[in-house]
Design an enzyme around this catalytic site. Structure first.
Site, PDB file in Angstrom:
ATOM      1  N   LYS A   1     -41.539 -37.975  14.022  1.00 41.44           N
ATOM      2  CA  LYS A   1     -40.112 -38.217  13.304  1.00 41.44           C
ATOM      3  C   LYS A   1     -39.919 -38.768  11.842  1.00 41.44           C
ATOM      4  O   LYS A   1     -39.302 -39.164  11.383  1.00 41.44           O
ATOM      5  CB  LYS A   1     -39.764 -39.096  14.191  1.00 41.44           C
ATOM      6  CG  LYS A   1     -39.429 -38.539  15.734  1.00 41.44           C
ATOM      7  CD  LYS A   1     -38.512 -39.560  16.702  1.00 41.44           C
ATOM      8  CE  LYS A   1     -38.477 -39.377  17.785  1.00 41.44           C
ATOM      9  NZ  LYS A   1     -37.819 -38.010  18.682  1.00 41.44           N
TER      10      LYS A   1
ATOM     11  N   ASP B   1     -38.207 -50.113  20.749  1.00 43.29           N
ATOM     12  CA  ASP B   1     -38.588 -48.750  20.632  1.00 43.29           C
ATOM     13  C   ASP B   1     -38.119 -48.488  19.224  1.00 43.29           C
ATOM     14  O   ASP B   1     -36.907 -48.362  18.786  1.00 43.29           O
ATOM     15  CB  ASP B   1     -37.884 -48.074  21.623  1.00 43.29           C
ATOM     16  CG  ASP B   1     -37.721 -46.518  21.278  1.00 43.29           C
ATOM     17  OD1 ASP B   1     -38.368 -46.036  20.409  1.00 43.29           O
ATOM     18  OD2 ASP B   1     -37.230 -45.964  22.233  1.00 43.29           O
TER      19      ASP B   1
ATOM     20  N   HIS C   1     -33.332 -44.415  25.523  1.00 38.18           N
ATOM     21  CA  HIS C   1     -34.023 -43.286  25.789  1.00 38.18           C
ATOM     22  C   HIS C   1     -34.897 -43.160  27.102  1.00 38.18           C
ATOM     23  O   HIS C   1     -35.223 -44.149  27.322  1.00 38.18           O
ATOM     24  CB  HIS C   1     -34.850 -42.734  24.691  1.00 38.18           C
ATOM     25  CG  HIS C   1     -35.545 -41.470  24.647  1.00 38.18           C
ATOM     26  ND1 HIS C   1     -36.525 -41.200  25.189  1.00 38.18           N
ATOM     27  CD2 HIS C   1     -35.068 -40.501  23.720  1.00 38.18           C
ATOM     28  CE1 HIS C   1     -37.108 -39.853  24.884  1.00 38.18           C
ATOM     29  NE2 HIS C   1     -36.071 -39.299  24.022  1.00 38.18           N
TER      30      HIS C   1
ATOM     31  N   CYS D   1     -31.956 -36.895  26.415  1.00 38.29           N
ATOM     32  CA  CYS D   1     -32.925 -37.902  26.877  1.00 38.29           C
ATOM     33  C   CYS D   1     -32.064 -39.261  27.394  1.00 38.29           C
ATOM     34  O   CYS D   1     -32.801 -40.539  27.302  1.00 38.29           O
ATOM     35  CB  CYS D   1     -34.133 -38.109  26.176  1.00 38.29           C
ATOM     36  SG  CYS D   1     -35.226 -36.540  26.517  1.00 38.29           S
TER      37      CYS D   1
ATOM     38  N   GLN E   1     -36.518 -44.164  16.143  1.00 43.68           N
ATOM     39  CA  GLN E   1     -35.398 -43.743  15.142  1.00 43.68           C
ATOM     40  C   GLN E   1     -35.123 -44.796  14.238  1.00 43.68           C
ATOM     41  O   GLN E   1     -34.332 -44.533  13.308  1.00 43.68           O
ATOM     42  CB  GLN E   1     -33.910 -43.441  15.901  1.00 43.68           C
ATOM     43  CG  GLN E   1     -34.188 -42.520  17.210  1.00 43.68           C
ATOM     44  CD  GLN E   1     -34.425 -41.026  16.670  1.00 43.68           C
ATOM     45  OE1 GLN E   1     -34.170 -40.804  15.408  1.00 43.68           O
ATOM     46  NE2 GLN E   1     -34.662 -40.147  17.432  1.00 43.68           N
TER      47      GLN E   1
END
Ligand code: PLP
Length: 419
Positions: A226, A200, A123, A366, A203
């Site tokens: 999220k 990261d 991203h 993104c 997600q």
């Protein structure tokens, strides 16, 4: 109690509304999830009952507010398997968490000749901060290539790593293709080479059990919005010794130890990185989001999403004009499915879905460099979460048919007779 998406939908009033005259079908949780009443109530309760600024307040409200914020910090630590609450920094979002590491750690520890390794899946939030750091320090950016299916293999990662790799920053799950990465193994590879690993988790953490100690992650960044929590709040986990070694990127109130007119000393982590008044209500309410996810059960959430994705893939593969991007192997997928329909522009596709009340995301997600590499301008993306049901997948199927009909995809071109 066993997991029931239908039952827990009752906690999400927004899922009961209609959009363009049709019942809302929300397939955009990878962008931001919806929040249950319990989280909204916790935000309201903070403002109605406990609102005060924290940091050395001696009155009751200030103590209550601080206790709520710190309780959420402790809960966050427990949720991701972190050894103690002091390893959890409240930021504004994943993006800020990654910038904090890039600037706070990277500027201090990197120099010309060092390498920062990323994957081609990242991203922009896990790419642009490193580009800037590379420009500032003279370090070089390198990338683990992905296969045409958007998979990152251990062999590719091993080949891309070298003795100069100082930081390997990668996503645990791709937001644009749904690929799940072998996090633990990638971290072990980085450590073998003497590099640090930043994950990261934007997600991943909302969807799978996370254990930073089992992973041996050096840093983990993710976003409560999220995962049923409030917007405006981000999390950075870092190993204590690494946080201790980092400079703050924001200075001012709340992050100091002692201040003179000409100089200041800084507080210990995590407060060193939390200058100014933080998102107190958000931090306090995040605890309610964690409670909710834990009550549903992270394993049950994962199993539920896998079933929905399997069904969605079946529906998409049934249409010959649909191209599904990402891993063919379903075990390498999370709850995100990206697709294109013939040569239609994803924005056109998204608009027809919207007419049906189905919210999907369209565009480059993104990930412009990845889209360029895959030779597509963008995709339509359906993403699933604990409150989605098989009826939502059926709505996706209806949307597909509607798009094809609307744009006459797969219909023979009309032959006009000349007189
Ligand atoms: N990383 C990944 C993999 C994401 O999916 C996102 C958001 O979509 C981000 C980083 C950035 O998150 P935020 O906008 O909360 O900073």
């Amino acid at each position: 109690m066993s997991f029931s998406a239908k039952a827990l939908r009752e906690d999400f009033p927004i899922l009961g509304r209609s959009v363009r005259g049709k019942p809302l079908v929300y397939l955009d949780s990878a962008a931001t999830s919806q929040r249950p009443k319990q989280v909204v109530d916790a935000i309201v309760s903070f403002y109605e009952n406990h609102n005060a600024n924290i940091h050395r307040g001696v009155h009751a409200l200030a103590e209550e507010a601080e206790a709520l914020v710190e309780a959420s910090r402790a809960k966050t630590a427990r949720f991701i398997g972190a050894p103690d609450p002091e390893t959890i920094v409240f930021t504004r979002n994943t993006t800020e968490s990654i910038n904090l590491v890039a600037q706070g750690w990277g500027r201090k520890h990197l120099e010309t000749g060092d390498e920062i390794l990323l994957t081609e899946l990242e991203h922009h939030s896990n790419l642009v901060p490193w580009q800037r750091l590379a420009a500032e320090t003279g370090a070089e950016l390198r990338f683990v290539p992905v296969t045409d299916d958007g998979v990152v293999t251990l062999d590719a990662a091993r080949a891309a790593m070298g003795p100069c790799t100082k930081m390997f920053a990668f996503t645990a799950m791709s937001n644009s293709l749904g690929t799940v990465l072998p996090v633990k193994e990638l971290i072990a590879l980085a450590h073998e080479k003497g590099a640090l690993a930043l994950v990261d988790g934007a997600q991943w953490v909302p969807h799978r059990k996370t254990d930073v100690r089992a992973w041996d992650a050096d840093f983990l960044a993710f976003s409560p919005h999220k995962m049923l929590g409030p917007t405006g709040l981000g999390i950075l986990y870092g190993k204590s010794r690494l946080l201790e070694s980092m400079d703050p990127i924001l200075t001012g109130g709340g992050m100091i130890q002692e201040v003179f007119y000409d100089r200041a000393t800084y507080a210990s982590p995590p407060h060193r990185f939390e200058a100014g008044t933080p998102h107190l209500a958000g931090a306090a309410a995040f605890g309610a989001a964690i409670d909710y996810l834990e009550a549903a059960g992270m394993d049950a959430i994962h199993a539920h999403e896998s079933a929905l994705v399997a069904k969605a893939l079946e529906v998409l593969h049934a249409e010959s004009e649909v191209v599904v991007l990402g891993p063919k192997d379903a075990s390498l997928r999370g709850g995100v499915v990206s697709f294109n329909i013939a040569d239609l522009h994803p924005h056109d596709v998204g608009q027809v879905f919207d007419m049906e009340g189905v919210a999907v995301r369209v565009g480059h997600h993104c990930c412009q460099p990845l889209m360029r590499k895959l030779g597509v301008g963008g995709t339509a993306r359906a993403s699933f979460y604990l409150y989605n049901t098989l009826e939502d997948v059926e709505a996706l199927a209806r949307g597909l048919k509607k798009v094809k009909k609307f744009f006459k995809v797969g219909e023979p071109a009309k032959v006009t007779q000349r007189g």
